[in-house]
Write an enzyme that holds these catalytic residues in place. Structure first.
Site, mmCIF file in Angstrom:
data_model
loop_
_atom_site.group_PDB
_atom_site.id
_atom_site.type_symbol
_atom_site.label_atom_id
_atom_site.label_comp_id
_atom_site.label_asym_id
_atom_site.label_seq_id
_atom_site.Cartn_x
_atom_site.Cartn_y
_atom_site.Cartn_z
ATOM 1 N N ASN A 122 -11.968 21.749 -24.205
ATOM 2 C CA ASN A 122 -12.570 20.590 -23.440
ATOM 3 C C ASN A 122 -12.142 21.042 -22.026
ATOM 4 O O ASN A 122 -12.884 20.313 -21.071
ATOM 5 C CB ASN A 122 -11.617 19.340 -23.680
ATOM 6 N N HIS A 123 -11.486 21.980 -21.671
ATOM 7 C CA HIS A 123 -11.246 22.357 -20.196
ATOM 8 C C HIS A 123 -12.410 23.142 -19.788
ATOM 9 O O HIS A 123 -12.831 23.084 -18.594
ATOM 10 C CB HIS A 123 -9.824 23.085 -20.123
HETATM 11 MN MN LIG Z 1 -6.010 23.311 -23.563
#
Ligand SMILES: [Mn+2]
Length: 467
Positions: free
Chosen positions: A84-85
Site C-alpha cells: 500500500n505504501h
Molecule cells: Mn508496511
C-alpha cells in the site's frame, strides 16, 4: 527448496524526521538480504512495502539497487509485489525500473506479458495478464496490495477467481483478520481467513508489521500463513523495551527485548525466524500527579535509557493546570540519548470535570474522514497531497449527493478515496494513532448518532457558492 521471506522494509523512511533512521531502515534491509544470500536460499520474496513511498528519492533507489545487486550477483532471483505504501497507478514505477535492471521480478496483474527464466504469464483479457514467478517446478503467485472493496465484490471473490487451481506460493500484502489481533488492523482488516484461496503450500504475507504465523492445523488451509513483520521498528507498539512508572510504583518497571525484528528463511515451507539487529527503541510511560513528580520520575528513568536508543516518553496523570511538554526537554538535553520525544496524556482537573462530546457528536462522517486525511505526519502529508486534492475536488466539483450528508454510525474503516473506483491512487495509509492526549476513557455511546439539525459548519463553509 529454501527461500527468504521479507516484507515491509519501508526503505527511504526517515522516522521522526531523523536522517539516522534512514540509515537504520537501510541497514536492516541490507542485513536481511545479506543473511539470505549467506543462507544460500534459492530465491527471495519481498511481500510489499519495499519502499516507504511510491516515488522514492534517487538516493533511496540507488541504495535499493546496491543491496539488490547482492542476490543478483549470486543468481538468486528476488520476487516482489507492491504494498500500500509503494504501489502506484502510473505506467512506470520504481518497480518497473528495478525489474528492467534485472534486480527483481514482480508478480500479479500486468498490462504486458512476461516470459523468461523466472517468469511466466497467462493472458486474461486485452492488456491484462497474470504474471507469476517460477523456480524449477515451484510457482510464485501474488498480487500487489488492493483494498477490500477491490478484492471482494459482493459475491465475487477476485482472489479465488484469479488463483483458482494454482499451487505453490501466494504472496499478498493485506491484513488477514485471523492474524490482525492486537495490531492497527484489528478492526480494519482486508480479508477474512475464509476468503483466502486454498491450495497453496505457503502464504507469504506483508502489511502487518509484527511477526505472526498461523499453521494449517489452525486455519484449515493447505499451507502456513506468515507475516515476517518489518525488519525495523516502525512504531511505538513495536518497541524493544518498555518502561512503566506509575503512581503506585516505588521504582520504574522495565520490560526488555520483547519483539525481535527480522524475516523468515523457509525450508520445505516451514518458516524459521531470522533476527535482524535493530536500534533499541524505548516506549516509556511515566505517571504523576504534579509537574515536580513527573520531572523527578523522568530524570530517574533517563538513567535507564542507553545512549544509542530512541525513546518515546508519554507523560500521564492529573496535574492542575496541565503541563507544557517544553518544560521537560531540559531533563534529557544533555543525556546523549540519540533521539527522544515527549507525548502528553496529562489532564488538568478542569478537563476532567467537563462533559465531553464524542467525535461522532461533533462531526459528520465526511468531516471525520477529512480529519483522518489530515491526521498524518505533516511530512508524509505532502507525499499524498495530489491524491488528497483530487479527493477533495471530487466532492466539491460534482456537488454532494444528499445521502452523503447523513451521518452514518461510526464506520470501522474510513472510506478511502480509492474505493470510489479501482483506478484511483490514495494517500499513504497510516496506522491509527494512539488515544488523543487528554481524552477521557469512555465507553462509546450505543445510541445512534443524532442527525444534526443544521448542515455542519465546516462542510457548509467549504461548499459556499456551490449549488
Ligand atoms: Mn508496511
Amino acid at each position: 527448496m529454501k527461500f527468504a521471506h521479507i516484507a515491509d522494509v519501508h526503505l527511504g523512511r526517515e522516522q521522526f524526521n531523523q536522517p539516522f533512521r534512514y540509515e537504520d531502515y537501510l541497514r536492516a534491509f541490507r542485513e536481511a538480504i545479506e543473511k539470505s544470500v549467506r543462507a544460500n536460499v534459492d530465491f527471495i520474496l519481498i511481500a510489499g512495502d519495499l519502499f516507504h513511498v511510491s516515488r522514492p528519492s534517487p538516493r533511496t533507489i540507488r541504495d535499493a539497487v546496491e543491496v539488490l545487486e547482492l542476490p543478483r550477483r549470486k543468481g538468486i532471483p528476488v520476487f516482489a509485489i507492491e504494498g500500500n505504501h509503494d504501489k502506484t497507478i502510473r505506467e512506470t514505477s520504481v518497480f518497473d525500473l528495478l525489474e528492467h535492471l534485472g534486480l527483481i521480478y514482480t508478480v500479479g496483474l500486468k498490462r504486458e506479458p512476461r516470459r523468461g527464466e523466472f517468469q511466466e504469464s497467462r493472458k486474461l483479457s486485452e492488456n491484462r495478464y497474470l504474471v507469476w514467478g517460477k523456480v524449477g517446478d515451484l510457482e510464485i503467485h501474488g498480487l500487489r496490495h488492493h483494498t477490500r472493496w477491490q478484492l471482494i465484490r459482493g459475491d465475487v471473490n477476485v482472489l479465488r477467481a484469479l488463483f483458482k487451481g494454482k499451487r505453490g506460493i501466494l504472496m499478498l500484502h493485506q491484513a488477514i483478520d485471523y492474524l490482525a489481533k492486537d495490531t492497527p488492523y484489528q478492526d480494519a482488516f482486508d480479508l477474512r481467513l475464509s476468503e483466502l484461496p486454498d491450495g497453496f503450500s505457503y502464504y507469504a504475507l506483508g502489511h502487518i508489521h509484527v511477526r505472526r504465523i498461523a499453521e494449517p492445523s489452525q486455519t484449515g488451509l493447505s499451507g502456513p500463513l506468515a507475516y515476517p513483520g518489518s525488519p525495523e521498528r516502525t512504531e511505538i507498539r513495536e518497541a524493544s523495551h518498555i518502561i512503566r512508572y506509575s503512581t503506585r510504583d516505588k521504582k520504574p518497571k522495565v520490560i526488555e527485548n520483547r519483539e525481535a525484528k527480522g524475516f523468515y528463511i523457509v525450508e520445505d515451507f516451514v518458516p524459521e525466524f531470522v533476527e535482524v539487529e535493530t536500534r533499541p527503541f524505548y516506549s516509556i510511560r511515566v505517571e504523576g500527579n504534579s509537574k515536580a513528580e513527573l520531572r523527578s520520575k523522568v530524570a530517574e528513568v533517563a538513567n535507564l535509557i542507553p545512549k544509542n536508543a530512541i525513546a518515546v516518553i508519554t507523560l500521564e496523570g492529573t496535574v492542575k493546570g496541565g503541563i507544557a511538554l517544553a518544560e521537560f526537554n531540559d531533563l534529557l538535553r544533555n543525556s546523549g540519548i540519540r533521539y527522544y520525544t515527549f507525548r502528553s496524556r496529562v489532564v488538568g482537573e478542569a478537563v476532567l470535570s467537563q462533559e465531553r462530546l464524542s467525535e461522532e457528536e461533533l462531526f459528520t462522517e465526511w468531516e471525520r474522514e477529512l480529519l483522518m486525511h489530515l491526521r498524518v505526519e505533516p511530512k508524509e502529508f505532502s507525499e499524498g497531497l495530489s491524491e488528497f486534492v483530487s479527493w477533495l475536488m471530487e466532492r466539491y466539483e460534482k456537488g454532494i449527493p444528499a445521502k452523503a450528508m447523513v451521518p452514518k454510525k461510526a464506520p470501522e474503516r474510513k472510506a478511502e478515496p480509492e474505493e470510489k473506483g479501482p483506478q484511483k491512487a490514495k494517500a499513504p495509509e497510516k496506522p491509527p494513532k494512539e488515544k488523543k492526549p487528554g481524552k477521557k476513557e469512555k465507553t462509546p455511546k450505543k445510541k445512534p448518532v443524532p442527525k444534526p439539525k443544521n448542515p455542519p459548519s465546516l462542510d457548509a463553509w467549504l461548499r459556499r457558492g456551490k449549488p
